[in-house]
Design a protein around this motif. Structure first.
Motif, PDB file in Angstrom:
ATOM      1  N   UNK A  96       2.742   5.241   2.344  1.00 29.02           N
ATOM      2  CA  UNK A  96       2.063   4.155   2.500  1.00 29.02           C
ATOM      3  C   UNK A  96       1.069   3.424   1.365  1.00 29.02           C
ATOM      4  N   UNK A  97       0.323   4.310   0.930  1.00 26.63           N
ATOM      5  CA  UNK A  97      -0.575   3.860  -0.063  1.00 26.63           C
ATOM      6  C   UNK A  97       0.103   3.448  -1.003  1.00 26.63           C
ATOM      7  N   UNK A  98       1.285   4.439  -1.620  1.00 24.80           N
ATOM      8  CA  UNK A  98       2.073   3.691  -2.780  1.00 24.80           C
ATOM      9  C   UNK A  98       2.819   2.354  -2.797  1.00 24.80           C
ATOM     10  N   UNK A  99       3.049   2.168  -1.526  1.00 27.72           N
ATOM     11  CA  UNK A  99       3.839   0.924  -1.276  1.00 27.72           C
ATOM     12  C   UNK A  99       2.799  -0.238  -1.295  1.00 27.72           C
ATOM     13  N   UNK A 100       1.668  -0.055  -0.712  1.00 29.16           N
ATOM     14  CA  UNK A 100       0.621  -1.165  -0.993  1.00 29.16           C
ATOM     15  C   UNK A 100       0.318  -1.416  -2.438  1.00 29.16           C
ATOM     16  N   UNK A 101       0.044  -0.341  -3.014  1.00 30.66           N
ATOM     17  CA  UNK A 101      -0.197  -0.346  -4.622  1.00 30.66           C
ATOM     18  C   UNK A 101       1.008  -1.160  -5.240  1.00 30.66           C
ATOM     19  N   UNK A 102       2.014  -1.057  -5.143  1.00 27.59           N
ATOM     20  CA  UNK A 102       3.408  -1.665  -5.437  1.00 27.59           C
ATOM     21  C   UNK A 102       3.319  -3.116  -5.477  1.00 27.59           C
ATOM     22  N   UNK A 103       2.900  -3.371  -3.796  1.00 30.67           N
ATOM     23  CA  UNK A 103       2.764  -4.956  -3.424  1.00 30.67           C
ATOM     24  C   UNK A 103       1.855  -5.543  -4.232  1.00 30.67           C
ATOM     25  N   UNK A 104       0.625  -4.855  -4.442  1.00 28.53           N
ATOM     26  CA  UNK A 104      -0.360  -5.634  -5.231  1.00 28.53           C
ATOM     27  C   UNK A 104      -0.187  -5.893  -6.602  1.00 28.53           C
ATOM     28  N   UNK A 105       0.695  -4.772  -7.381  1.00 23.90           N
ATOM     29  CA  UNK A 105       1.263  -5.222  -8.685  1.00 23.90           C
ATOM     30  C   UNK A 105       2.175  -6.096  -8.571  1.00 23.90           C
ATOM     31  N   UNK A 106       3.120  -6.111  -7.657  1.00 23.33           N
ATOM     32  CA  UNK A 106       3.934  -7.347  -7.717  1.00 23.33           C
ATOM     33  C   UNK A 106       3.383  -8.620  -7.746  1.00 23.33           C
TER      34      UNK A 106
END
Length: 337
Positions: A96-106
């Protein structure tokens, strides 16, 4: 003639008659005992000793059984909790935290133009490992913009590595961005870094919507309901609480748009056959204002009319007496009819 005396003299040995001499055997043989009535023939407190032994052995047996059973139960519980070959969810990767991090990066990576290159590079630095290309493959020319960025899926390799798919919209196209991540596991799994170059991919095609049979409709009730619903949606849009309550079922209360939209048209009402309580669908056209000026659907000036927005609602209606009233309103499903 004199008679002989018949009295035996004990002093005369071997004389006839009873001997007054006591036999020693008479003293060696104990007299017979009379049987005791009732009670236990055990000696002293021997029965207490045996009772204590029984209790002691029973206690030892209980201790032994529990001592053997406890480790076995713990072992079987551990086996059932973690069967062989089964790994924790997402293999221990904080998905969950990783997906949030990736979306912010995107959100940073997918938006660039030459005028903002330096700012983009500084923003990307918060996501990249030391020594990585600060522009992540962009040469500083061209423009790109993305909106509606949302985490979509994750493919976990192990507790530290995963690839996150992020959905986004660019112009008319819906696309996906694949982002490789590394998690160090520190700070309760909240430390991440982009582990490699991302990749843009096509998004899955839309699903095929199957056809459904149209329900049997009650046109007479639809005609009866239409004027009631037109009044309801007008007050529902305007926020006239007192007026709205005239169309709402007894004991019910519904919120309103409070002037956010203006009712333009009740385009269609679909009423299935049924009883005094039914779930119907209504296709409503709202007038959308141009800026801060409220829309006026009846105006002749196109600027005053504003735009229109067609939407579908599901309503639960109840017949009380000779009138229909709205008990509930929700977003509509597929338009039927």
């Amino acid at each position: 003639m004199a008679r002989r005396s018949t009295v035996h003299d004990p002093r005369i040995a071997d004389g006839p008659g009873l001997s007054a001499t006591l036999d020693a055997a008479d003293f060696d043989t104990p007299p017979p005992r009379r049987p005791r009535r009732g009670g236990w023939s055990g000696g002293g407190g021997r029965w207490l000793v045996w009772t204590g032994r029984i209790i002691l052995w029973a206690l030892i047996a209980v201790i032994l059984v529990n001592g053997v059973r406890a480790p076995f139960e713990r072992f079987t519980q551990q086996e059932s909790a973690s069967p062989a070959g089964v790994t924790p969810a997402n293999k221990g990767f904080p998905a969950e935290q990783g997906m949030s991090f990736a979306a912010q990066f995107a959100g940073v990576y997918l938006n660039f133009n030459p005028d903002d290159a330096a700012s983009r590079s500084r923003k990307l630095a918060a996501f990249l490992a030391e020594g990585m290309d600060p522009q992540m493959g962009w040469d500083g020319f061209g423009r790109y913009a993305a909106v509606a960025i949302q985490p979509y899926d994750i493919e976990v390799a192990d507790a530290h590595n995963a690839v996150v798919s992020v959905a986004f919209q660019s112009g008319p196209r819906r696309l996906m961005l694949s982002v490789p991540l590394y998690s160090s596991g520190g700070e309760a799994g909240r430390r991440f870094v982009v582990a490699g170059r991302p990749a843009i991919l096509p998004a899955p095609a839309p699903a095929q919507l199957p056809q459904v049979a149209e329900p049997e409709t009650d046109d007479a009730t639809a005609a009866e309901l239409k004027p009631q619903l037109e009044g309801f949606f007008k007050d529902y849009a305007d926020g006239d609480t007192a007026g709205l309550q005239r169309y709402v079922a007894a004991g019910k209360s519904l919120p309103s748009f409070a002037g956010a939209f203006t009712f333009s048209q009740l385009k269609e009402v679909v009423v299935p056959v049924g009883g005094a309580t039914r779930e119907i669908q209504a296709v409503v056209v709202w007038a959308v204002p141009n800026g801060d000026v409220p829309a006026t659907p009846s105006a002749t000036d196109p600027a005053a009319v504003g735009g229109t927005l067609e939407q579908v609602y599901r309503l639960t209606v109840e017949k009380q007496g000779d009138k229909w009233f709205v008990a509930d309103i929700r977003g509509g499903g597929r338009v039927l009819g």
